[in-house]
Design a protein around this motif. Sequence first.
Motif, mmCIF file in Angstrom:
data_model
loop_
_atom_site.group_PDB
_atom_site.id
_atom_site.type_symbol
_atom_site.label_atom_id
_atom_site.label_comp_id
_atom_site.label_asym_id
_atom_site.label_seq_id
_atom_site.Cartn_x
_atom_site.Cartn_y
_atom_site.Cartn_z
ATOM 1 N N PRO A 70 0.809 -1.223 0.000
ATOM 2 C CA PRO A 70 0.000 0.000 0.000
ATOM 3 C C PRO A 70 0.851 1.286 0.000
ATOM 4 N N ALA A 71 0.152 2.400 -0.205
ATOM 5 C CA ALA A 71 0.755 3.747 -0.215
ATOM 6 C C ALA A 71 1.729 3.936 -1.377
ATOM 7 N N GLY A 72 1.584 3.125 -2.433
ATOM 8 C CA GLY A 72 2.430 3.258 -3.616
ATOM 9 C C GLY A 72 3.873 2.845 -3.376
ATOM 10 N N GLY A 102 8.474 0.276 5.441
ATOM 11 C CA GLY A 102 7.650 -0.369 4.405
ATOM 12 C C GLY A 102 6.777 -1.453 5.001
ATOM 13 N N SER A 103 6.940 -2.684 4.510
ATOM 14 C CA SER A 103 6.142 -3.817 4.994
ATOM 15 C C SER A 103 6.600 -4.317 6.362
ATOM 16 N N GLY A 104 7.853 -4.039 6.733
ATOM 17 C CA GLY A 104 8.422 -4.578 7.978
ATOM 18 C C GLY A 104 9.295 -5.811 7.744
ATOM 19 N N TYR A 105 9.392 -6.278 6.486
ATOM 20 C CA TYR A 105 10.120 -7.527 6.202
ATOM 21 C C TYR A 105 11.617 -7.416 6.508
ATOM 22 N N GLN A 106 12.258 -6.344 6.032
ATOM 23 C CA GLN A 106 13.692 -6.173 6.300
ATOM 24 C C GLN A 106 13.951 -6.091 7.811
ATOM 25 N N GLU A 125 0.118 4.637 7.516
ATOM 26 C CA GLU A 125 -0.560 3.357 7.267
ATOM 27 C C GLU A 125 0.448 2.197 7.281
ATOM 28 N N LEU A 126 1.598 2.414 6.660
ATOM 29 C CA LEU A 126 2.604 1.349 6.600
ATOM 30 C C LEU A 126 3.221 1.097 7.973
ATOM 31 N N ALA A 127 3.500 2.183 8.692
ATOM 32 C CA ALA A 127 4.096 2.019 10.032
ATOM 33 C C ALA A 127 3.161 1.203 10.928
ATOM 34 N N ALA A 128 1.865 1.509 10.879
ATOM 35 C CA ALA A 128 0.907 0.817 11.760
ATOM 36 C C ALA A 128 0.806 -0.657 11.395
ATOM 37 N N THR A 129 0.725 -0.963 10.096
ATOM 38 C CA THR A 129 0.585 -2.366 9.680
ATOM 39 C C THR A 129 1.858 -3.153 10.008
ATOM 40 N N ARG A 146 8.891 3.584 14.212
ATOM 41 C CA ARG A 146 8.567 4.985 14.495
ATOM 42 C C ARG A 146 8.073 5.670 13.234
ATOM 43 N N LEU A 147 7.189 6.622 13.432
ATOM 44 C CA LEU A 147 6.670 7.407 12.313
ATOM 45 C C LEU A 147 7.494 8.686 12.214
ATOM 46 N N GLY A 148 7.997 9.006 11.023
ATOM 47 C CA GLY A 148 8.738 10.260 10.885
ATOM 48 C C GLY A 148 9.578 10.297 9.631
ATOM 49 N N ASP A 149 10.369 11.369 9.523
ATOM 50 C CA ASP A 149 11.292 11.536 8.406
ATOM 51 C C ASP A 149 12.639 10.936 8.797
ATOM 52 N N GLY A 150 12.914 9.753 8.272
ATOM 53 C CA GLY A 150 14.165 9.063 8.619
ATOM 54 C C GLY A 150 15.373 9.595 7.875
ATOM 55 N N SER A 151 15.185 10.543 6.954
ATOM 56 C CA SER A 151 16.349 11.020 6.198
ATOM 57 C C SER A 151 17.338 11.749 7.105
ATOM 58 N N VAL A 152 16.876 12.170 8.283
ATOM 59 C CA VAL A 152 17.786 12.814 9.241
ATOM 60 C C VAL A 152 18.215 11.825 10.337
ATOM 61 N N GLY A 153 17.809 10.564 10.174
ATOM 62 C CA GLY A 153 18.221 9.530 11.115
ATOM 63 C C GLY A 153 17.555 9.664 12.469
ATOM 64 N N ASP A 154 18.311 9.254 13.486
ATOM 65 C CA ASP A 154 17.800 9.276 14.861
ATOM 66 C C ASP A 154 18.931 9.759 15.775
#
Length: 229
Positions: A70-72, A102-106, A125-129, A146-154
């Motif tokens: 989902p979510a393209g 994404g799906s959580g597989y990795q 939607e993807l984070a919740a699933t 976590r939900l957010g912009d990961g391009s800046v890491g943590d």
Amino acid sequence: MSEDRDGTSAPESAANELPRERAEMVDRQLRDRGIRDPRVLAAMAETPRERFIPPEREALAYADRALPIPAGQTISQPYVVARMTELLGVEPGDRVLEIGTGSGYQAAILARLGCHVVSIERQPELAATARERLTELGLGDMVEVRLGDGSVGDPGGAPYDGIVVTAAAPAVPPALRDQLADGARLVIPVGPRDHQELLVIERNGDRSSERSDGPVGFVPLVGEAGFPE
Ligand code: SAM
């Protein structure tokens, strides 16, 4: 469920094929193409990819390709997941940052290797699933989605023993380099939207080495240090 003439139900017999298809995927798509790390092969053999894709695509779970979610977005090709995991070179007990749940597989594969994973996804939607699936598979304690912009890491959780980015960045985000522990690797696809190189960056003290593992094609990393929306 409808019954076949031999008495087995059609959906069940299809589902029974999946473990065999998973074993074949590990042999033909991974081992035969050079994935060597026995722990990575075992994690891929133990993790039901069909649980990470929409039910209507279950029959394609072990196809040699990325699949739409989902979510393209996409769940990556099994070989790419195995290769990125192998390149990370992580050990049980390591703390790993994944950008693009994404799906959580990795994340599930990393958790099966014994890693503690923080995985950041920008699509609610993807984070919740993914969170639900990982919990159902008993991996909820090993992966924090976590939900957010990961391009800046943590920055608050750094340094990490490995960082894997599963979306394509226009350039290596400086924050991710800075969040590597000494000796840790960042595995990231870098390049324009339509084709990238899979880069492996290893930090050693104040220096870092960089090499390409070859061409790849990922959906874009969208955010502050990624592509514009
Ligand atoms: N690792 C995933 C899996 O195992 O299914 C595949 C990830 S998919 C190829 C890329 C993901 O990165 C998408 O779910 C997308 O929404 C996410 N993404 C893109 N930009 C992001 C960002 N700045 N922060 C977090 N996630 C991002």
